[in-house]
Scaffold this active site. Sequence first.
Site, PDB file in Angstrom:
ATOM      1  N   HIS A   1      21.023 -37.605 -57.078  1.00 44.48           N
ATOM      2  CA  HIS A   1      21.233 -36.162 -57.632  1.00 44.48           C
ATOM      3  C   HIS A   1      21.836 -35.511 -56.522  1.00 44.48           C
ATOM      4  O   HIS A   1      23.044 -34.751 -56.703  1.00 44.48           O
ATOM      5  CB  HIS A   1      20.108 -35.569 -57.978  1.00 44.48           C
ATOM      6  CG  HIS A   1      19.468 -35.977 -59.046  1.00 44.48           C
ATOM      7  ND1 HIS A   1      18.143 -36.773 -59.042  1.00 44.48           N
ATOM      8  CD2 HIS A   1      19.602 -36.255 -60.614  1.00 44.48           C
ATOM      9  CE1 HIS A   1      17.457 -37.140 -60.066  1.00 44.48           C
ATOM     10  NE2 HIS A   1      18.534 -37.007 -61.198  1.00 44.48           N
TER      11      HIS A   1
ATOM     12  N   GLY B   1      15.112 -33.393 -63.393  1.00 47.07           N
ATOM     13  CA  GLY B   1      14.277 -33.052 -62.187  1.00 47.07           C
ATOM     14  C   GLY B   1      13.757 -34.327 -61.363  1.00 47.07           C
ATOM     15  O   GLY B   1      14.523 -35.472 -61.665  1.00 47.07           O
TER      16      GLY B   1
ATOM     17  N   LEU C   1      19.052 -45.723 -57.214  1.00 51.01           N
ATOM     18  CA  LEU C   1      17.957 -44.715 -57.133  1.00 51.01           C
ATOM     19  C   LEU C   1      17.705 -44.497 -58.485  1.00 51.01           C
ATOM     20  O   LEU C   1      18.567 -43.997 -59.163  1.00 51.01           O
ATOM     21  CB  LEU C   1      18.340 -43.701 -56.089  1.00 51.01           C
ATOM     22  CG  LEU C   1      18.707 -44.084 -54.694  1.00 51.01           C
ATOM     23  CD1 LEU C   1      18.715 -42.810 -54.084  1.00 51.01           C
ATOM     24  CD2 LEU C   1      17.504 -44.876 -54.129  1.00 51.01           C
TER      25      LEU C   1
ATOM     26  N   ASP D   1      23.601 -44.536 -65.244  1.00 51.90           N
ATOM     27  CA  ASP D   1      23.465 -44.219 -66.471  1.00 51.90           C
ATOM     28  C   ASP D   1      24.783 -44.307 -67.252  1.00 51.90           C
ATOM     29  O   ASP D   1      25.419 -43.722 -67.771  1.00 51.90           O
ATOM     30  CB  ASP D   1      22.703 -42.914 -66.890  1.00 51.90           C
ATOM     31  CG  ASP D   1      21.322 -42.950 -66.115  1.00 51.90           C
ATOM     32  OD1 ASP D   1      20.606 -43.525 -66.459  1.00 51.90           O
ATOM     33  OD2 ASP D   1      21.127 -41.943 -65.251  1.00 51.90           O
TER      34      ASP D   1
HETATM   35  O1  PAF Z   1      20.441 -38.462 -66.862  1.00 49.59           O
HETATM   36  C1  PAF Z   1      19.619 -37.471 -67.163  1.00 49.59           C
HETATM   37  O2  PAF Z   1      19.023 -36.972 -66.033  1.00 49.59           O
HETATM   38  C2  PAF Z   1      19.421 -37.075 -68.494  1.00 49.59           C
HETATM   39  O3  PAF Z   1      19.664 -37.758 -69.558  1.00 49.59           O
HETATM   40  C3  PAF Z   1      20.186 -35.644 -68.903  1.00 49.59           C
HETATM   41  C4  PAF Z   1      21.739 -35.871 -68.727  1.00 49.59           C
HETATM   42  C5  PAF Z   1      19.971 -34.498 -67.695  1.00 49.59           C
HETATM   43  C6  PAF Z   1      19.915 -34.817 -70.220  1.00 49.59           C
HETATM   44  O4  PAF Z   1      18.554 -34.710 -70.160  1.00 49.59           O
END
Ligand code: PAF
Length: 280
Positions: free
Chosen positions: A37, A31, A184, A150
């Site tokens: 995203h 979230g 971001l 990430d």
């Molecule tokens: O990158 C993230 O937001 C989290 O590590 C994920 C992949 C949703 C797992 O909780």
Amino acid sequence: MKVIGRRAEMAALSDAWRRRGLALGFVPTMGALHEGHAALIRRARRQNKRVAVSIFVNPAQFGPKEDLSRYPRPFAADRRLCERLGVDALYHPSAREVYPKGVRTTVEVQGLSDLLCGAVRPGHFKGVATVVLKLFVTVRPSRAYFGEKDFQQLQIVRRMVRDLDLPVEIVGCPTVRDGDGLALSSRNAYLSPFERAVAPKLHQALRLGARLARKAGTPLRLLREVRRELLMIPGATIDYVSVVDPASLEDARRLKGRLRLLTAVRVGKTRLIDNIALSC
Ligand code: PAF
């Protein structure tokens, strides 16, 4: 858009789509959605007939002293964004739904999980791999989308999928940045105005590293220059800065071929991570 809290309901919807031959793209998130995203969701939208997003702040990936309780949870805004982007299902389970009482099984990708961020955040990637696997079992996507910001997480998920023969394609997507270069992240919201102003220097230091990739001679020399730049960020402390092989995440011995330069830096109390590809 369907908002679903129950595992069984999400699995049944995904089954129904699969029976109709509709490819499902999945974007797992915690979230506090931002343009990064949104880029993953748009890509999933382009490549699949149906799109599911999960919003679950996974307690298992936070250490005891980390920011689980203050992690931002703007659910109404997240829901509106998903709606606008044409998401078909928003899976938003409770912690009890994901981890019913008595759960004892975890998943760990050995080796890759203990390096870099894993060395500073013990247990973090075990929590990530476990929840991602559980989400895959519930959502059963054809493709799942992860950001390269990430980078370690992306490589761990890829490795888990390969090692466990999971029938899902992992799609890594480029990092989305603000105009000044800052990657971001939901955690950027923690930065004070001053910290926000100096934070782009992280990316600038990595770009310096990328420019030096063919000139520095050795990883050690390249890292010395990048570290010097990072240390000029006021109030910053370096967790790590490393040049690694992108698949094994092991330290590169030579500047040769395709490598990855990764760093984690604390700016004030906020921990920022970033990385860049090196072609040597
Ligand atoms: O990158 C993230 O937001 C989290 O590590 C994920 C992949 C949703 C797992 O909780």
